[in-house]
Design a protein around this motif. Structure first.
Motif, PDB file in Angstrom:
ATOM      1  N   CYS A 112      67.095   0.259  44.829  1.00 53.78           N
ATOM      2  CA  CYS A 112      66.257   0.907  45.840  1.00 53.78           C
ATOM      3  C   CYS A 112      66.914   0.761  47.217  1.00 53.78           C
ATOM      4  O   CYS A 112      68.067   0.354  47.326  1.00 53.78           O
ATOM      5  CB  CYS A 112      64.829   0.373  45.783  1.00 53.78           C
ATOM      6  SG  CYS A 112      64.674  -1.367  46.168  1.00 53.78           S
ATOM      7  N   LYS A 134      62.067  -7.519  40.435  1.00 57.28           N
ATOM      8  CA  LYS A 134      61.014  -8.328  41.054  1.00 57.28           C
ATOM      9  C   LYS A 134      60.253  -9.038  39.936  1.00 57.28           C
ATOM     10  O   LYS A 134      59.812  -8.387  38.972  1.00 57.28           O
ATOM     11  CB  LYS A 134      60.081  -7.403  41.856  1.00 57.28           C
ATOM     12  CG  LYS A 134      58.838  -8.070  42.394  1.00 57.28           C
ATOM     13  CD  LYS A 134      59.137  -8.996  43.556  1.00 57.28           C
ATOM     14  CE  LYS A 134      57.850  -9.547  44.153  1.00 57.28           C
ATOM     15  NZ  LYS A 134      58.084 -10.657  45.066  1.00 57.28           N
ATOM     16  N   PRO A 158      61.178  -3.066  39.469  1.00 55.71           N
ATOM     17  CA  PRO A 158      60.107  -2.867  40.452  1.00 55.71           C
ATOM     18  C   PRO A 158      59.423  -1.510  40.332  1.00 55.71           C
ATOM     19  O   PRO A 158      58.428  -1.274  40.985  1.00 55.71           O
ATOM     20  CB  PRO A 158      60.844  -2.957  41.801  1.00 55.71           C
ATOM     21  CG  PRO A 158      62.208  -3.486  41.494  1.00 55.71           C
ATOM     22  CD  PRO A 158      62.516  -3.100  40.086  1.00 55.71           C
ATOM     23  N   TRP A 159      59.975  -0.595  39.557  1.00 55.17           N
ATOM     24  CA  TRP A 159      59.435   0.774  39.481  1.00 55.17           C
ATOM     25  C   TRP A 159      59.219   1.171  38.027  1.00 55.17           C
ATOM     26  O   TRP A 159      59.708   0.508  37.113  1.00 55.17           O
ATOM     27  CB  TRP A 159      60.426   1.749  40.139  1.00 55.17           C
ATOM     28  CG  TRP A 159      61.854   1.454  39.762  1.00 55.17           C
ATOM     29  CD1 TRP A 159      62.476   1.747  38.579  1.00 55.17           C
ATOM     30  CD2 TRP A 159      62.809   0.748  40.557  1.00 55.17           C
ATOM     31  NE1 TRP A 159      63.764   1.276  38.596  1.00 55.17           N
ATOM     32  CE2 TRP A 159      64.000   0.664  39.797  1.00 55.17           C
ATOM     33  CE3 TRP A 159      62.789   0.187  41.839  1.00 55.17           C
ATOM     34  CZ2 TRP A 159      65.153   0.038  40.269  1.00 55.17           C
ATOM     35  CZ3 TRP A 159      63.934  -0.435  42.306  1.00 55.17           C
ATOM     36  CH2 TRP A 159      65.102  -0.509  41.533  1.00 55.17           C
ATOM     37  N   ASP A 168      61.391   2.188  49.270  1.00 58.92           N
ATOM     38  CA  ASP A 168      61.357   0.742  49.521  1.00 58.92           C
ATOM     39  C   ASP A 168      60.521   0.060  48.447  1.00 58.92           C
ATOM     40  O   ASP A 168      59.409   0.519  48.151  1.00 58.92           O
ATOM     41  CB  ASP A 168      60.715   0.452  50.884  1.00 58.92           C
ATOM     42  CG  ASP A 168      61.544   0.992  52.034  1.00 58.92           C
ATOM     43  OD1 ASP A 168      62.787   0.927  51.945  1.00 58.92           O
ATOM     44  OD2 ASP A 168      60.953   1.504  53.002  1.00 58.92           O
ATOM     45  N   PHE A 169      61.054  -1.009  47.878  1.00 58.62           N
ATOM     46  CA  PHE A 169      60.297  -1.831  46.939  1.00 58.62           C
ATOM     47  C   PHE A 169      60.527  -3.292  47.299  1.00 58.62           C
ATOM     48  O   PHE A 169      61.621  -3.656  47.748  1.00 58.62           O
ATOM     49  CB  PHE A 169      60.771  -1.609  45.491  1.00 58.62           C
ATOM     50  CG  PHE A 169      60.322  -0.312  44.903  1.00 58.62           C
ATOM     51  CD1 PHE A 169      59.114  -0.211  44.218  1.00 58.62           C
ATOM     52  CD2 PHE A 169      61.094   0.826  45.047  1.00 58.62           C
ATOM     53  CE1 PHE A 169      58.695   1.000  43.676  1.00 58.62           C
ATOM     54  CE2 PHE A 169      60.691   2.042  44.516  1.00 58.62           C
ATOM     55  CZ  PHE A 169      59.484   2.122  43.826  1.00 58.62           C
ATOM     56  N   ASP A 170      59.505  -4.100  47.098  1.00 51.76           N
ATOM     57  CA  ASP A 170      59.642  -5.537  47.303  1.00 51.76           C
ATOM     58  C   ASP A 170      60.437  -6.098  46.122  1.00 51.76           C
ATOM     59  O   ASP A 170      60.001  -5.968  44.979  1.00 51.76           O
ATOM     60  CB  ASP A 170      58.232  -6.158  47.369  1.00 51.76           C
ATOM     61  CG  ASP A 170      58.298  -7.640  47.632  1.00 51.76           C
ATOM     62  OD1 ASP A 170      59.315  -8.106  48.193  1.00 51.76           O
ATOM     63  OD2 ASP A 170      57.329  -8.336  47.264  1.00 51.76           O
ATOM     64  N   CYS A 171      61.613  -6.667  46.395  1.00 46.83           N
ATOM     65  CA  CYS A 171      62.494  -7.154  45.325  1.00 46.83           C
ATOM     66  C   CYS A 171      62.894  -8.600  45.564  1.00 46.83           C
ATOM     67  O   CYS A 171      62.949  -9.050  46.715  1.00 46.83           O
ATOM     68  CB  CYS A 171      63.766  -6.296  45.266  1.00 46.83           C
ATOM     69  SG  CYS A 171      63.463  -4.614  44.707  1.00 46.83           S
TER      70      CYS A 171
END
Ligand SMILES: NC(=O)c1ccc[n+]([C@@H]2O[C@H](COP(=O)([O-])OP(=O)(O)OC[C@H]3O[C@@H](n4cnc5c(N)ncnc54)[C@H](OP(=O)(O)O)[C@@H]3O)[C@@H](O)[C@H]2O)c1
Length: 204
Positions: free
Chosen positions: A26, A33, A38-39, A155-158
Motif C-alpha cells: 500500500c 497487519k 490488510p486488505w 492507506d492502510f495501517d500496517c
C-alpha cells in the motif's frame, strides 16, 4: 536462465534459477497487519496465484519460499496449489508444516534445494512470497531478476513493510507479459500491477 554454473558461494555446481519476488504494497509500502493482509482484494490474490503457478510446459514446477508467519497466515483451503513445491523458512521449527514440502533454516538453502539434484531438472522459478526478511534476502541474491509489486493505491495501517529496493537497479517495465495493465478496482480500492526488472549489467 537455466545454465549450469557454480553456486554463489563457489562450492557446488548448480542450475541457475530465476529468483522472483511477488508482493502487494500500500501507500507506505505496508504489506501486513496482525499477521494478515490488510486488505481484501480477491482478484489481486488470484493474480498472485496465477503468476506463481505459471510454468512453461507440463511436468515443470515452481518453488515458493515462505517465511513462517506468512505460511501460517494463509487459509489452508489455499492448498494444494498446482505446480508448486513449498519451502517454509524457520530457525525454530523442526518438522515440515502441514501442506508444505520442505523446511529450510536459511534463504540460501532454499535456493540450493531448487538448483541442485534431485529438484534442479523440475523447478523453473523460485518465487519469494515474504515476509520482510525473506524479501530482503531475495533482493540481494545474484539470481534475483524480477519484482512483481502490486501498488495498492490506498492507506492502510500496517505493522510489516516491504523493504526498500534500488529503483535505479530494478527498472519498472511497460506491457510485461501476462501482467494486466491499467488501474484495477475492487471493493472500492484502486491498484495496479507492476513489474521491476533488474538491469543485470556486469554485476551478476
Ligand atoms: N502484501 C503482501 O504481498 C504480503 C506478502 C507476504 C507477507 N505479507 C504479510 O506479512 C506478514 C508476515 O511477514 P513477517 O515479515 O512478519 O514474517 P515472516 O517472514 O512470514 O515470518 C518470520 C519468521 O519466518 C522465519 N524466517 C524468515 N526469514 C527467514 C530466513 N531468511 N531464514 C530463516 N528463517 C526465516 C523466522 O522464523 P523462526 O523465528 O522460526 O526462525 C521468522 O521469525 C503477514 O501480515 C502477512 O500477511 C503480505
Amino acid at each position: 536462465m537455466s545454465e549450469t554454473e557454480m553456486s554463489p558461494d563457489g562450492r557446488d555446481k548448480v542450475q541457475k534459477k530465476p529468483v522472483r519476488l511477488i508482493a502487494a504494497v500500500c501507500n507506505d509500502m505496508g504489506i501486513g497487519k496482525d499477521g494478515k493482509l490488510p486488505w481484501n482484494l480477491p482478484s489481486e490474490f488470484q493474480y498472485f496465484l496465477n503468476t506463481v503457478k505459471r510454468v512453461s510446459r507440463p511436468g515443470k514446477m515452481n518453488m515458493m519460499v515462505w517465511g513462517k508467519l506468512c505460511w501460517y497466515s494463509l487459509p489452508k483451503t489455499t492448498f494444494p496449489m498446482a505446480n508448486i513445491l513449498h519451502v517454509v523458512l524457520s530457525t525454530t521449527l523442526d518438522t515440515v508444516p502441514d501442506h508444505a514440502h520442505f523446511l529450510c533454516q536459511d534463504f540460501e538453502s532454499a535456493v540450493r534445494l531448487a538448483a541442485q539434484p534431485p529438484l534442479a531438472d523440475l523447478i523453473e522459478t523460485i518465487w519469494i512470497v515474504g515476509g520482510t526478511q525473506v524479501y530482503k534476502d531475495a533482493l540481494k541474491h545474484p539470481w534475483c531478476d524480477l519484482v512483481y509489486l502490486t501498488d495498492v493505491m490506498a492507506d492502510f495501517d500496517c505493522d510489516v513493510f516491504f523493504p526498500e529496493f534500488d529503483r535505479a537497479l530494478f527498472k519498472e517495465q511497460e506491457g510485461f507479459p501476462d501482467v494486466p495493465s491499467g488501474i484495477q478496482e475492487e471493493n472500492g480500492i484502486k491498484y495496479k500491477f507492476q513489474v521491476f526488472k533488474k538491469e543485470m549489467g556486469d554485476a551478476v
